[in-house]
Motif scaffolding. Structure first.
Motif, PDB file in Angstrom:
ATOM      1  N   VAL A  54       0.848  -1.195   0.000  1.00  0.00           N
ATOM      2  CA  VAL A  54       0.000   0.000   0.000  1.00  0.00           C
ATOM      3  C   VAL A  54       0.880   1.241   0.000  1.00  0.00           C
ATOM      4  O   VAL A  54       1.795   1.362   0.807  1.00  0.00           O
ATOM      5  CB  VAL A  54      -0.936  -0.003   1.234  1.00  0.00           C
ATOM      6  CG1 VAL A  54      -1.676   1.302   1.357  1.00  0.00           C
ATOM      7  CG2 VAL A  54      -1.889  -1.159   1.148  1.00  0.00           C
ATOM      8  N   GLU A  55       0.590   2.156  -0.922  1.00  0.00           N
ATOM      9  CA  GLU A  55       1.362   3.397  -1.026  1.00  0.00           C
ATOM     10  C   GLU A  55       0.772   4.508  -0.166  1.00  0.00           C
ATOM     11  O   GLU A  55       1.497   5.239   0.494  1.00  0.00           O
ATOM     12  CB  GLU A  55       1.403   3.857  -2.483  1.00  0.00           C
ATOM     13  CG  GLU A  55       2.079   2.864  -3.405  1.00  0.00           C
ATOM     14  CD  GLU A  55       1.772   3.139  -4.865  1.00  0.00           C
ATOM     15  OE1 GLU A  55       1.475   4.294  -5.228  1.00  0.00           O
ATOM     16  OE2 GLU A  55       1.824   2.175  -5.648  1.00  0.00           O
ATOM     17  N   THR A  56      -0.550   4.664  -0.212  1.00  0.00           N
ATOM     18  CA  THR A  56      -1.245   5.724   0.509  1.00  0.00           C
ATOM     19  C   THR A  56      -2.605   5.214   0.952  1.00  0.00           C
ATOM     20  O   THR A  56      -3.240   4.430   0.249  1.00  0.00           O
ATOM     21  CB  THR A  56      -1.465   6.962  -0.406  1.00  0.00           C
ATOM     22  OG1 THR A  56      -0.206   7.399  -0.910  1.00  0.00           O
ATOM     23  CG2 THR A  56      -2.116   8.106   0.351  1.00  0.00           C
ATOM     24  N   VAL A  57      -3.050   5.686   2.115  1.00  0.00           N
ATOM     25  CA  VAL A  57      -4.394   5.384   2.596  1.00  0.00           C
ATOM     26  C   VAL A  57      -5.015   6.698   3.051  1.00  0.00           C
ATOM     27  O   VAL A  57      -4.371   7.495   3.730  1.00  0.00           O
ATOM     28  CB  VAL A  57      -4.395   4.383   3.777  1.00  0.00           C
ATOM     29  CG1 VAL A  57      -5.813   4.098   4.238  1.00  0.00           C
ATOM     30  CG2 VAL A  57      -3.678   3.105   3.401  1.00  0.00           C
ATOM     31  N   ASP A 139       0.871   7.966   4.355  1.00  0.00           N
ATOM     32  CA  ASP A 139       1.566   7.035   3.470  1.00  0.00           C
ATOM     33  C   ASP A 139       1.398   5.624   4.021  1.00  0.00           C
ATOM     34  O   ASP A 139       1.098   5.434   5.203  1.00  0.00           O
ATOM     35  CB  ASP A 139       3.045   7.414   3.310  1.00  0.00           C
ATOM     36  CG  ASP A 139       3.834   7.220   4.581  1.00  0.00           C
ATOM     37  OD1 ASP A 139       4.146   6.056   4.910  1.00  0.00           O
ATOM     38  OD2 ASP A 139       4.149   8.223   5.252  1.00  0.00           O
ATOM     39  N   GLY A 140       1.561   4.648   3.156  1.00  0.00           N
ATOM     40  CA  GLY A 140       1.298   3.259   3.519  1.00  0.00           C
ATOM     41  C   GLY A 140       2.101   2.761   4.700  1.00  0.00           C
ATOM     42  O   GLY A 140       1.624   1.929   5.464  1.00  0.00           O
ATOM     43  N   GLN A 141       3.319   3.255   4.877  1.00  0.00           N
ATOM     44  CA  GLN A 141       4.168   2.818   5.986  1.00  0.00           C
ATOM     45  C   GLN A 141       3.683   3.321   7.340  1.00  0.00           C
ATOM     46  O   GLN A 141       3.833   2.645   8.345  1.00  0.00           O
ATOM     47  CB  GLN A 141       5.607   3.308   5.768  1.00  0.00           C
ATOM     48  CG  GLN A 141       6.290   2.706   4.575  1.00  0.00           C
ATOM     49  CD  GLN A 141       6.571   1.231   4.785  1.00  0.00           C
ATOM     50  OE1 GLN A 141       6.965   0.813   5.860  1.00  0.00           O
ATOM     51  NE2 GLN A 141       6.354   0.438   3.752  1.00  0.00           N
ATOM     52  N   SER A 142       3.089   4.531   7.370  1.00  0.00           N
ATOM     53  CA  SER A 142       2.716   5.125   8.665  1.00  0.00           C
ATOM     54  C   SER A 142       1.209   5.161   8.922  1.00  0.00           C
ATOM     55  O   SER A 142       0.785   5.502  10.027  1.00  0.00           O
ATOM     56  CB  SER A 142       3.289   6.541   8.767  1.00  0.00           C
ATOM     57  OG  SER A 142       2.687   7.384   7.808  1.00  0.00           O
TER      58      SER A 142
END
Length: 163
Positions: A54-57, A139-142
């Motif tokens: 996932v890049e963005t949520v 962003d997908g990581q956070s």
């Protein structure tokens, strides 16, 4: 107990719980199922719900069919939502998930067991982990979600983890 020590223990507990539930949530058939299964108070990384690529949520509240931010990501996503003629209603909240350049919409039916708190300031009695910040997009990581109980109703609060 000193406030700093208490905060550290809470952060450590939240991190351990996140690791433990991420595998069980990955088995759920949808984001809605995973959110329903998640324990109250746990910090849930969006990647454990939607996958690691996932890049963005982003989260849209009921009746909100466009992102409010004025940045390139929001402008691009709003253009795609317009192109798909996306229309929000009272009965749903929506996660906008960008994966490999594709946009997926996960509409979740609102109920007493699962609703979204929104982006306004939370009441003082709602305590969130110090590393969590409410946000409309992350962003997908956070990207992360916290499930809370407030006045007899279960809500999710969407936001981002500070790095």
């Amino acid at each position: 107990m000193a406030p700093a020590k208490k905060k550290y223990r809470y952060s450590l507990l939240a991190a351990v719980c996140t690791l433990l539930i991420s595998t069980s949530l990955a088995d759920a058939s949808s984001i809605t199922d995973a959110l329903r299964k998640a324990p109250i108070g746990d910090l849930i990384k969006a990647q454990s719900l939607a996958g690691s690529n996932v890049e963005t949520v982003c989260a849209l509240q009921p009746y909100q069919d466009r992102l409010l931010a004025d940045n390139d990501v929001a402008k691009g996503l709003n253009a795609r939502l317009n192109a798909e003629a996306f229309s929000a209603d009272e009965g749903h909240f929506t996660f906008v998930i960008v994966r490999n350049g594709d946009v997926e919409l996960e509409q979740i039916t609102r109920s007493v067991q699962l609703d979204i708190f929104g982006f306004h300031q939370l009441p003082a009695e709602v305590m969130l982990p110090g590393q969590f910040v409410q946000a409309q997009c992350a962003d997908g990581q956070s990207a992360a979600i916290i499930k809370i109980l407030f006045r007899g109703r279960t809500y999710v609060v969407f936001g981002s983890l500070r790095q």
